[in-house]
Motif scaffolding. Structure first.
Motif, short mmCIF file in Angstrom:
data_model
loop_
_atom_site.label_atom_id
_atom_site.label_comp_id
_atom_site.label_asym_id
_atom_site.label_seq_id
_atom_site.Cartn_x
_atom_site.Cartn_y
_atom_site.Cartn_z
N ALA A 150 0.86 -1.18 0.00
CA ALA A 150 0.00 0.00 0.00
C ALA A 150 0.90 1.24 0.00
CB ALA A 150 -0.91 0.00 1.23
N GLU A 158 -4.80 4.15 2.12
CA GLU A 158 -4.73 2.87 1.42
C GLU A 158 -4.40 1.72 2.36
OE1 GLU A 158 -2.45 0.98 -2.50
OE2 GLU A 158 -1.80 2.89 -1.66
N SER A 162 -7.35 -0.87 3.57
CA SER A 162 -7.12 -2.25 3.10
C SER A 162 -7.17 -3.23 4.26
CB SER A 162 -5.76 -2.34 2.39
OG SER A 162 -5.75 -1.60 1.19
N ALA A 210 -7.44 1.17 -1.96
CA ALA A 210 -7.43 0.07 -0.99
C ALA A 210 -8.17 -1.16 -1.52
CB ALA A 210 -8.08 0.52 0.32
N THR A 211 -7.65 -2.34 -1.15
CA THR A 211 -8.32 -3.60 -1.46
C THR A 211 -8.13 -4.56 -0.29
OG1 THR A 211 -6.40 -4.68 -2.48
CG2 THR A 211 -7.79 -3.32 -3.92
N LYS A 214 -4.74 -6.35 -0.50
CA LYS A 214 -3.61 -5.61 0.06
C LYS A 214 -3.60 -5.72 1.58
CE LYS A 214 -3.43 -2.19 -3.69
NZ LYS A 214 -3.65 -0.78 -4.08
N GLY A 215 -4.77 -5.67 2.17
CA GLY A 215 -4.85 -5.82 3.62
C GLY A 215 -4.34 -7.16 4.08
#
Length: 238
Positions: A150, A158, A162, A210-211, A214-215
């Motif tokens: 991120a 982000e 995420s 953000a997704t 990614k988190g």
């Protein structure tokens, strides 16, 4: 081991074998128009959930402290701001009570930037009481790793967005104009309600990028680093 799952008997047995407590610390505050008010609680809670199977036999996972200090976001709806000196005194007393219960090492796992100054003082006071204290500010301490997944970090940006999406997408509304916002107010300047200028919509960074994937990458990448820091703390513990 989660403390809330123990009774007096099992806690006594566990405390005879384990001398480390991890206290998750968060905040209820505005995280842009899109992210849960409990973002700074949810993320430490998720780290603890993932850490428990890995080091829970060596660490007591304490109940979280949900309220903290937020000078910058105080003007926004949903922010429950506790004065820094009150917050710090409370955390200190909670941690000191664990020392009385036999804990020697204290991990203050913090999810909120406004808590950092108070927790620095708390760690020094606890050290003066004989504890070995590790303070983890996950988004700061591991930023070099986080930006691999991120790149545009920020408050409800982000990285944080995420991380919440990876917990539960229902806690984020990505329809609410989550673009890219940069803080321009000097960090060494203070004025009343300055958060409205620093964070016009109560967030910074590129939240729109953000997704959940990614988190998940952030959690996976940071877990071994957190464990390594805890293990390093043990090397310094008396």
């Amino acid at each position: 081991m989660y403390m809330h799952e123990l009774n007096m008997t099992s806690f006594t047995d566990f405390a005879q074998r384990v001398d480390t407590v991890l206290i998750p610390i968060g905040m209820i505050e505005a995280h842009g128009p899109h992210c849960s008010l409990s973002t700074d609680i949810l993320i430490p809670r998720e780290f603890v959930r993932r850490l428990n199977p890995l080091i829970g036999d060596r660490v007591l996972m304490a109940p979280e402290i949900p309220y903290g200090h937020s000078f910058g976001l105080a003007p926004f709806a949903g922010t429950i701001d506790i004065p820094g000196e009150v917050f710090g005194a409370y955390v200190f007393e909670v941690a000191k009570a664990y020392l009385k219960q036999g804990m020697q090492n204290v991990v203050l796992f913090n999810g909120h930037g406004g808590n950092m100054s108070s927790l620095s003082l708390v760690s020094e006071k606890l050290a003066d009481h004989g504890a070995t204290v590790l303070t983890i500010n996950w988004w700061v301490d591991y930023r070099a790793e986080i930006v691999k997944y991120a790149p545009v970090t920020g408050h409800a940006g982000e990285d944080e967005t995420s991380a919440v999406l990876a917990i539960d997408p229902a806690l984020v509304d990505m329809r609410l104009g989550v673009s890219n916002h940069t803080i321009t107010t000097p960090s060494n300047l203070k004025m009343k309600d300055m958060g409205k200028q620093s964070y016009p919509q109560a967030y910074s960074g590129h939240a729109g990028a953000a997704t959940a994937e990614k988190g998940e990458q952030i959690y996976t990448a940071l877990l071994p680093k957190i464990i390594a820091d805890i293990e390093q703390m043990w090397k310094y513990s008396r």
